[in-house]
Write a protein that holds these residues in place. Structure first.
Motif, PDB file in Angstrom:
ATOM      1  N   ASN A  88      -8.181  10.175  10.403  1.00  0.00           N
ATOM      2  CA  ASN A  88      -7.654   9.607   9.560  1.00  0.00           C
ATOM      3  C   ASN A  88      -6.208   8.963  10.000  1.00  0.00           C
ATOM      4  O   ASN A  88      -5.476   9.472  10.938  1.00  0.00           O
ATOM      5  CB  ASN A  88      -7.010  10.578   8.400  1.00  0.00           C
ATOM      6  CG  ASN A  88      -8.155  11.421   7.552  1.00  0.00           C
ATOM      7  OD1 ASN A  88      -8.799  10.567   7.029  1.00  0.00           O
ATOM      8  ND2 ASN A  88      -8.385  12.615   7.577  1.00  0.00           N
TER       9      ASN A  88
ATOM     10  N   CYS B 191      -2.827   8.313   9.533  1.00  0.00           N
ATOM     11  CA  CYS B 191      -1.656   8.918   8.577  1.00  0.00           C
ATOM     12  C   CYS B 191      -0.207   8.889   9.300  1.00  0.00           C
ATOM     13  O   CYS B 191      -0.299   8.980  10.683  1.00  0.00           O
ATOM     14  CB  CYS B 191      -2.043  10.206   8.025  1.00  0.00           C
ATOM     15  SG  CYS B 191      -2.155  11.334   9.499  1.00  0.00           S
TER      16      CYS B 191
ATOM     17  N   GLN C 162     -12.008   5.385   7.291  1.00  0.00           N
ATOM     18  CA  GLN C 162     -11.164   4.456   6.185  1.00  0.00           C
ATOM     19  C   GLN C 162     -10.202   4.075   6.638  1.00  0.00           C
ATOM     20  O   GLN C 162      -9.224   4.597   7.349  1.00  0.00           O
ATOM     21  CB  GLN C 162     -11.371   5.316   4.804  1.00  0.00           C
ATOM     22  CG  GLN C 162     -10.721   4.733   3.732  1.00  0.00           C
ATOM     23  CD  GLN C 162     -10.703   5.445   2.607  1.00  0.00           C
ATOM     24  OE1 GLN C 162     -11.175   6.493   2.477  1.00  0.00           O
ATOM     25  NE2 GLN C 162      -9.892   4.812   1.550  1.00  0.00           N
ATOM     26  N   ILE C 163      -9.898   2.693   6.379  1.00  0.00           N
ATOM     27  CA  ILE C 163      -8.268   2.081   6.938  1.00  0.00           C
ATOM     28  C   ILE C 163      -7.548   2.209   5.835  1.00  0.00           C
ATOM     29  O   ILE C 163      -7.765   1.710   4.627  1.00  0.00           O
ATOM     30  CB  ILE C 163      -8.652   0.679   7.161  1.00  0.00           C
ATOM     31  CG1 ILE C 163      -9.627   0.307   8.174  1.00  0.00           C
ATOM     32  CG2 ILE C 163      -7.411  -0.214   7.784  1.00  0.00           C
ATOM     33  CD1 ILE C 163      -9.833  -1.118   8.351  1.00  0.00           C
ATOM     34  N   ASP C 164      -6.431   3.133   5.941  1.00  0.00           N
ATOM     35  CA  ASP C 164      -5.576   3.309   4.937  1.00  0.00           C
ATOM     36  C   ASP C 164      -4.069   3.773   5.341  1.00  0.00           C
ATOM     37  O   ASP C 164      -3.894   3.723   6.767  1.00  0.00           O
ATOM     38  CB  ASP C 164      -6.000   4.466   3.904  1.00  0.00           C
ATOM     39  CG  ASP C 164      -6.498   5.574   4.471  1.00  0.00           C
ATOM     40  OD1 ASP C 164      -6.125   5.743   5.840  1.00  0.00           O
ATOM     41  OD2 ASP C 164      -7.283   6.763   3.923  1.00  0.00           O
ATOM     42  N   ASN C 165      -3.022   3.874   4.506  1.00  0.00           N
ATOM     43  CA  ASN C 165      -1.750   4.144   4.985  1.00  0.00           C
ATOM     44  C   ASN C 165      -1.338   3.414   5.877  1.00  0.00           C
ATOM     45  O   ASN C 165      -0.344   3.684   6.896  1.00  0.00           O
ATOM     46  CB  ASN C 165      -1.649   5.608   5.479  1.00  0.00           C
ATOM     47  CG  ASN C 165      -2.133   6.518   4.565  1.00  0.00           C
ATOM     48  OD1 ASN C 165      -1.695   6.626   3.507  1.00  0.00           O
ATOM     49  ND2 ASN C 165      -3.224   7.696   5.124  1.00  0.00           N
TER      50      ASN C 165
ATOM     51  N   CYS D 186       0.181   0.170   4.851  1.00  0.00           N
ATOM     52  CA  CYS D 186       0.905  -0.618   3.896  1.00  0.00           C
ATOM     53  C   CYS D 186       2.528  -0.810   4.298  1.00  0.00           C
ATOM     54  O   CYS D 186       2.969  -1.948   3.936  1.00  0.00           O
ATOM     55  CB  CYS D 186       0.770  -0.288   2.265  1.00  0.00           C
ATOM     56  SG  CYS D 186       1.556   1.324   2.086  1.00  0.00           S
TER      57      CYS D 186
ATOM     58  N   GLU E 176     -10.866  -2.772   4.659  1.00  0.00           N
ATOM     59  CA  GLU E 176      -9.909  -2.812   3.410  1.00  0.00           C
ATOM     60  C   GLU E 176      -8.716  -2.314   3.657  1.00  0.00           C
ATOM     61  O   GLU E 176      -8.498  -1.816   5.020  1.00  0.00           O
ATOM     62  CB  GLU E 176     -10.790  -2.225   1.982  1.00  0.00           C
ATOM     63  CG  GLU E 176     -10.875  -0.710   2.175  1.00  0.00           C
ATOM     64  CD  GLU E 176     -11.800   0.046   1.149  1.00  0.00           C
ATOM     65  OE1 GLU E 176     -11.859  -0.916   0.215  1.00  0.00           O
ATOM     66  OE2 GLU E 176     -12.105   0.823   1.293  1.00  0.00           O
ATOM     67  N   GLY E 177      -7.826  -2.222   2.576  1.00  0.00           N
ATOM     68  CA  GLY E 177      -6.796  -1.423   2.852  1.00  0.00           C
ATOM     69  C   GLY E 177      -5.613  -2.424   3.738  1.00  0.00           C
ATOM     70  O   GLY E 177      -4.415  -1.771   4.217  1.00  0.00           O
TER      71      GLY E 177
ATOM     72  N   GLU F 282      -4.261  -5.229   2.773  1.00  0.00           N
ATOM     73  CA  GLU F 282      -3.323  -6.145   1.743  1.00  0.00           C
ATOM     74  C   GLU F 282      -2.101  -6.777   2.210  1.00  0.00           C
ATOM     75  O   GLU F 282      -1.462  -7.503   1.544  1.00  0.00           O
ATOM     76  CB  GLU F 282      -3.715  -5.904   0.363  1.00  0.00           C
ATOM     77  CG  GLU F 282      -5.251  -6.138  -0.178  1.00  0.00           C
ATOM     78  CD  GLU F 282      -5.816  -4.791   0.445  1.00  0.00           C
ATOM     79  OE1 GLU F 282      -7.015  -4.836   0.489  1.00  0.00           O
ATOM     80  OE2 GLU F 282      -5.411  -3.785   0.669  1.00  0.00           O
TER      81      GLU F 282
ATOM     82  N   ASP G   1     -13.746  -6.553   2.730  1.00  0.00           N
ATOM     83  CA  ASP G   1     -13.257  -6.762   1.327  1.00  0.00           C
ATOM     84  C   ASP G   1     -12.627  -8.184   1.114  1.00  0.00           C
ATOM     85  O   ASP G   1     -11.639  -8.412   1.890  1.00  0.00           O
ATOM     86  CB  ASP G   1     -12.129  -5.858   0.882  1.00  0.00           C
ATOM     87  CG  ASP G   1     -11.761  -5.748  -0.529  1.00  0.00           C
ATOM     88  OD1 ASP G   1     -12.377  -5.249  -1.215  1.00  0.00           O
ATOM     89  OD2 ASP G   1     -10.357  -6.148  -0.721  1.00  0.00           O
TER      90      ASP G   1
ATOM     91  N   THR H 290      -8.684  -8.390   1.150  1.00  0.00           N
ATOM     92  CA  THR H 290      -8.080  -8.410   2.793  1.00  0.00           C
ATOM     93  C   THR H 290      -8.161  -9.711   3.342  1.00  0.00           C
ATOM     94  O   THR H 290      -7.455 -10.048   3.910  1.00  0.00           O
ATOM     95  CB  THR H 290      -8.776  -7.368   3.404  1.00  0.00           C
ATOM     96  OG1 THR H 290      -8.321  -5.961   3.015  1.00  0.00           O
ATOM     97  CG2 THR H 290      -8.540  -7.497   4.955  1.00  0.00           C
TER      98      THR H 290
END
Length: 303
Positions: free
Chosen positions: A65, A67, A87-90, A92, A111-112, A114, A138, A141
């Motif tokens: 992850n 994070c 997953q591509i997150d955190n 932003c 995604e993620g 944006e 996405d 994106t």
């Protein structure tokens, strides 16, 4: 479990080189680069004391992850290829991020991103996908990256179409080798939206085996310098562009000639046709040809 923390940085001789007069917390504030590749790291802990971090190397680890990077407002380069990220997150808060390396992970949907309006390079090659799965990007994106992205690498991801990528009008280097792209017309439609494209690699796709594949893409991508690892000779490019323009002009002229030439009514007698031929000052055989065509066009179809 190996976790990237402040304590791990302190134990690393490569990082903790205490400067004269600086405490360890003060030293952490001066750090701009962290090198922790190939360390069997599985998780990222609290690194918020490294407030000036600009480049983070975490490739070839076991991270699942992304994070605890929300503090890194100054981060510009993030290297996390060859981990186990799904997953591509955190990301932003990373508004200054310009290069993101995520190849060799388990990402199925891109995604993620944006909030990453400054991102110039995105590397997503060789994702470890499930059988029958392909990498998807996405649309949100893609819209975010439309005005910033210069480099995109999506090699070897079972991709069979790229129509949505036409939004990326600033692309200069594009790699989509070893995928399943087969539609040359679709490729042409996308690449005509990329006026800044300089280098492209599509080797290993079914489209590469299509007739005139290379010639067609060179005429569409007028600024392209390298295609599939081979440089493009400017004389060759100009010849192909001129040849295509000449071919299209000739086709247009022939179509116009066919549409505007006089139609000969199919009911005329041989004597009438001979008279018409004399008036038009053309051989009767040519007029008979026109009569045949006219008859085929004008005659009613049998019920």
């Amino acid at each position: 479990m190996v976790r990237l923390t402040i304590d791990l940085i302190a134990k690393s001789r490569n990082h903790f080189k205490k400067k004269r007069g600086l405490s360890f917390p003060e030293y952490l504030k001066t750090l701009t680069h962290l090198h922790f590749s190939s360390k069997n790291i599985e998780d990222i802990g609290d690194l918020s004391m490294c407030r000036n971090l600009a480049v983070l190397y975490l490739y070839d680890n076991q991270i699942t992850n992304i994070c605890n990077l929300g503090f890194a407002y100054n981060l510009t380069h993030l290297y996390m290829q060859n981990n186990n990220i799904s997953q591509i997150d955190n990301l932003c808060n990373l508004h200054k991020l310009s290069k993101l390396y995520l190849g060799g992970n388990r990402i199925a949907v891109v995604e993620g991103l944006e909030q990453l309006s400054e991102l110039k390079e995105l590397h997503l090659e060789n994702q470890k996908l499930a059988p029958g799965e392909k990498l998807l990007l996405d649309p949100r994106t893609l819209r975010t990256l439309a005005d910033s992205l210069r480099v995109l690498n999506i090699n070897n991801n079972n991709i069979d179409e790229i129509r949505d990528l036409s939004l990326l009008k600033e692309i200069q280097h594009f790699s989509a080798a070893d995928n399943k792209l087969h539609n040359t017309e679709e490729l042409e439609d996308v690449f005509k939206h990329w006026p800044l494209l300089l280098e492209m690699d599509l080797s290993g796709n079914p489209a590469c085996k299509k007739p005139k594949y290379r010639d067609r893409l060179i005429t569409v991508c007028k600024g392209l310098e390298v295609l599939d690892g081979r440089e493009i000779n400017e004389l060759t490019r100009q010849f192909l562009i001129n040849w295509k323009a000449s071919k299209e002009a000739k086709k247009k002229k022939n179509n116009k000639h066919f549409l505007t030439r006089p139609m000969i009514p199919h009911h005329l007698t041989s004597k009438s046709l001979n008279t018409v031929a004399q008036k038009l000052e053309i051989p009767l055989s040519r007029l008979l040809n026109r009569a045949a065509v006219s008859s085929a066009i004008c005659s009613p179809v049998d019920a």
